[in-house]
Write an enzyme that holds these catalytic residues in place. Structure first.
Site: not given
Ligand SMILES: Cc1cc2nc3c(=O)[nH]c(=O)nc-3n(C[C@H](O)[C@H](O)[C@H](O)COP(=O)(O)O)c2cc1C
Length: 374
Positions: A68, A72, A117, A119-121, A183, A186, A188-189, A232, A261, A286, A336-337
């Protein structure tokens, strides 16, 4: 390809502001998604081998999913399958459209291969998101792999009204996705992670359950197949708090747990550039997240005796990391990362490496590897 990305493409991208690169990449993927020839070319380069697994009634062509937060706005829905992913988690989506936090809000810690990050949804809101998904379907471009949606809480909605907020998003989006992720983790909210408390989470799951199984009179004819609901969790929870969530999840028929997360913790570092990034508020993802995420997965697998499927996410960069998560108990994994640091061939290379692992271990099915290292 990975060498080419790391040596040539990545330095060019990393010379630019992180979110600007993200936006440009998403625009390119959105354009490719609407162009059959381009999408075919992406697919020819990046498509992964088959490594099927079936889970909560869904067939995954391989276990590596997009985490995720990347898509977005549902702008590149067809691209993720062409990039080799076995499933996609879109969003996070909130009921109300919202711009997210002020920029800058995305930071690279390059020496650590990490991202912070806040971002804050930022997202278009559930109704517009549903319209975007309907459009992909109408164009006949819907992917063949499972697609899930990550649900968050609108910033303007008070915590007490969170259940209604999640349930209404779920009602609007339910027709368009194969599974949903609640979720509550996060960072960021403001206050969101308080919703991981047992009572609060129970109310959210009950409100979603009410949409999922309406009273007989309210049932409509299209309401036949149920949607798996996953939760999550944050890596920063104490294991006792995770146990409470697990108890609730098992009692409420939650389909699985996504672990984890991003973290609000920061590892020690002497590198000034890394220190600067680590001092930013937000969630860290990461490489530095890998170990804690695996610990949480191993704990969940042991506590539930493997009864609750786990989607493992956090610091997976290669097949070794993916194998670590799977043998710790994950049935599926997400990244993601790693896409940012390793480039678009990372998915294919993880799937191919997993096939090699299985061969070495004498296993025919991926499901036979799950939890073997616990
Ligand atoms: C820029 C960014 C935005 C993210 N936005 C969300 C999100 O909206 N909802 C969520 O559950 N996780 C969000 N995540 C978390 C990722 O889904 C993941 O759980 C986390 O980055 C760990 O995985 P990674 O180490 O492979 O990046 C976000 C991560 C990043 C870097």
């Amino acid at each position: 390809m990975s060498w080419w990305y790391r040596r040539v493409v990545r330095p060019l991208l990393f010379a630019q502001e992180a979110e600007a690169v993200h936006e440009r990449t998403m625009r390119a993927l959105a354009a490719a998604s609407r162009n059959g020839v381009l999408l075919g070319a992406v697919n020819a380069f990046f498509n992964a081998e088959s490594l099927p697994i079936e889970l909560f009634g869904l067939k995954f062509p391989n276990p590596v999913g997009l985490a995720a937060g990347m898509d977005k706005y549902a702008t590149a829905v067809p691209a993720w399958q062409a990039l080799g992913f076995g499933f996609t988690e879109l969003g996070g989506v909130t009921l109300q459209a919202q711009p997210g936090n002020e920029r800058p809000r995305l930071f690279r810690a390059i020496a650590e291969e990490a991202i912070v990050n806040r971002m804050g949804f930022n997202n278009p809101g559930a109704a517009a998101f549903a319209a975007a998904l309907a459009d992909w379907r109408a164009r006949g471009l819907w992917p063949q792999h499972p697609v899930g949606i990550n649900l968050g809480k609108s910033k303007v909605t008070p915590l007490e009204e969170a259940p209604k907020d999640y349930a209404e998003s779920f009602r609007l989006l339910r027709p368009y996705a194969d599974f949903f992720v609640v979720n509550v983790s996060s960072p960021n909210t403001p206050g969101l992670r308080k919703l991981q408390d047992r009572a609060a989470l129970e109310e959210i799951l009950a409100a979603i359950g009410e949409v999922e199984n309406p009273t007989a009179t309210a049932k409509d004819v299209h309401h036949n197949e149920s949607r798996p609901i996953l939760v999550k969790v944050a890596p920063d929870l104490a294991l006792e708090a995770i146990d409470e969530i697990l108890e609730l999840a098992l009692a409420r028929g939650v389909a699985g747990i996504v672990a984890t997360n991003t973290t609000v913790a920061r590892p020690e570092t002497k590198d000034p550039d890394t220190q600067r990034v680590y001092s930013e508020a937000g969630g860290l993802s990461g490489r530095p997240l890998r170990q804690r995420s695996t610990e949480v997965i191993r704990h969940i697998y042991r506590q539930t005796l493997g009864r609750l499927p786990i989607v493992g996410v956090g610091g997976i960069f290669n097949a070794d990391d993916a194998w670590e998560k799977i043998t710790a108990g994950a049935s599926l994994i997400q990244i993601y990362t790693a896409l940012v640091y390793e480039g678009p061939s990372v998915t294919k290379s993880i799937v191919s490496g997993l096939l090699g692992r299985m061969k070495k271990a004498g296993l025919n099915k991926l499901s036979d590897a799950i939890g073997t290292g616990t």
